[in-house]
Design a protein around this motif. Sequence first.
Motif, PDB file in Angstrom:
ATOM      1  N   UNK A  23       5.896 -68.314  49.648  1.00  0.00           N
ATOM      2  CA  UNK A  23       4.878 -69.161  50.265  1.00  0.00           C
ATOM      3  C   UNK A  23       4.647 -68.686  51.690  1.00  0.00           C
ATOM      4  N   UNK A  24       3.389 -68.560  52.083  1.00  0.00           N
ATOM      5  CA  UNK A  24       3.043 -68.063  53.409  1.00  0.00           C
ATOM      6  C   UNK A  24       2.164 -69.092  54.103  1.00  0.00           C
ATOM      7  N   UNK A  25       2.678 -69.622  55.212  1.00  0.00           N
ATOM      8  CA  UNK A  25       1.939 -70.592  56.023  1.00  0.00           C
ATOM      9  C   UNK A  25       1.330 -69.827  57.191  1.00  0.00           C
ATOM     10  N   UNK A  26       0.015 -69.714  57.196  1.00  0.00           N
ATOM     11  CA  UNK A  26      -0.690 -68.937  58.220  1.00  0.00           C
ATOM     12  C   UNK A  26      -1.172 -69.896  59.305  1.00  0.00           C
ATOM     13  N   UNK A  27      -0.734 -69.625  60.525  1.00  0.00           N
ATOM     14  CA  UNK A  27      -1.122 -70.447  61.665  1.00  0.00           C
ATOM     15  C   UNK A  27      -2.633 -70.463  61.822  1.00  0.00           C
ATOM     16  N   UNK A  28      -3.141 -71.599  62.269  1.00  0.00           N
ATOM     17  CA  UNK A  28      -4.572 -71.726  62.526  1.00  0.00           C
ATOM     18  C   UNK A  28      -5.055 -70.648  63.475  1.00  0.00           C
ATOM     19  N   UNK A  29      -6.174 -70.046  63.114  1.00  0.00           N
ATOM     20  CA  UNK A  29      -6.775 -69.010  63.946  1.00  0.00           C
ATOM     21  C   UNK A  29      -8.060 -69.540  64.572  1.00  0.00           C
ATOM     22  N   UNK A  30      -8.304 -69.053  65.763  1.00  0.00           N
ATOM     23  CA  UNK A  30      -9.502 -69.371  66.536  1.00  0.00           C
ATOM     24  C   UNK A  30     -10.413 -68.149  66.557  1.00  0.00           C
ATOM     25  N   UNK A  31     -11.617 -68.291  67.084  1.00  0.00           N
ATOM     26  CA  UNK A  31     -12.540 -67.154  67.156  1.00  0.00           C
ATOM     27  C   UNK A  31     -12.313 -66.269  68.381  1.00  0.00           C
ATOM     28  N   UNK A  32     -11.051 -66.009  68.712  1.00  0.00           N
ATOM     29  CA  UNK A  32     -10.741 -65.119  69.832  1.00  0.00           C
ATOM     30  C   UNK A  32     -10.878 -63.671  69.379  1.00  0.00           C
ATOM     31  N   UNK A  33     -11.056 -62.779  70.338  1.00  0.00           N
ATOM     32  CA  UNK A  33     -11.130 -61.359  70.019  1.00  0.00           C
ATOM     33  C   UNK A  33      -9.708 -60.816  69.927  1.00  0.00           C
ATOM     34  N   UNK A  34      -9.297 -60.292  68.761  1.00  0.00           N
ATOM     35  CA  UNK A  34      -7.916 -59.832  68.597  1.00  0.00           C
ATOM     36  C   UNK A  34      -7.586 -58.582  69.396  1.00  0.00           C
ATOM     37  N   UNK A  35      -8.610 -57.854  69.827  1.00  0.00           N
ATOM     38  CA  UNK A  35      -8.369 -56.613  70.559  1.00  0.00           C
ATOM     39  C   UNK A  35      -8.435 -56.803  72.072  1.00  0.00           C
ATOM     40  N   UNK A  36      -9.088 -57.891  72.522  1.00  0.00           N
ATOM     41  CA  UNK A  36      -9.195 -58.183  73.953  1.00  0.00           C
ATOM     42  C   UNK A  36      -9.311 -59.689  74.120  1.00  0.00           C
ATOM     43  N   UNK A  37      -8.197 -60.311  74.390  1.00  0.00           N
ATOM     44  CA  UNK A  37      -8.117 -61.763  74.480  1.00  0.00           C
ATOM     45  C   UNK A  37      -8.932 -62.342  75.632  1.00  0.00           C
ATOM     46  N   UNK A  38      -9.403 -61.501  76.542  1.00  0.00           N
ATOM     47  CA  UNK A  38     -10.171 -62.001  77.685  1.00  0.00           C
ATOM     48  C   UNK A  38     -11.663 -62.138  77.382  1.00  0.00           C
ATOM     49  N   UNK A  39     -12.124 -61.594  76.260  1.00  0.00           N
ATOM     50  CA  UNK A  39     -13.548 -61.678  75.899  1.00  0.00           C
ATOM     51  C   UNK A  39     -13.888 -63.120  75.553  1.00  0.00           C
TER      52      UNK A  39
END
Length: 131
Positions: free
Chosen positions: A28-44
């Motif tokens: 069983x894999x519980x995947x944490x909630x994801x937001x629409x952040x840029x995975x390559x540059x968190x400052x975008x």
Amino acid sequence: MSGPIFHMLAGAPAPVAPYSHAVEVDGWVLVTGQLPTDPDDDTIPLPDGIEAQTHKTMDNLRRVLAGLGLGFEHVLQARVFLTHFERDYAAMNAVYASYFPADRRPARTCIGVTGLARGGLVEIDFVARRP
């Protein structure tokens, strides 16, 4: 029952709080909630609009799943959190539905909330199962 595995995955979005990308136990894999952040540059800045944010969120979930050797076909349950439920529900559904075949959509709950991290309009988490 085996002990849990706490996954932090290269290439997945940087966590916005203290959590693992996913926790796995007995397949069983519980995947944490994801937001629409840029995975390559968190400052975008987050994308504009619910459609773009839903696509980015689903793409981030795809990255987490791929890092675990899984895909959307392994997802059994989803929870969707929306900050503007009435306004964004239909548009989010249209985008979300495009990621799953009509005959293999996960069980799902959609919840209206007063706020999400980083000012996101949408956050989605998953429960998946290894074959």
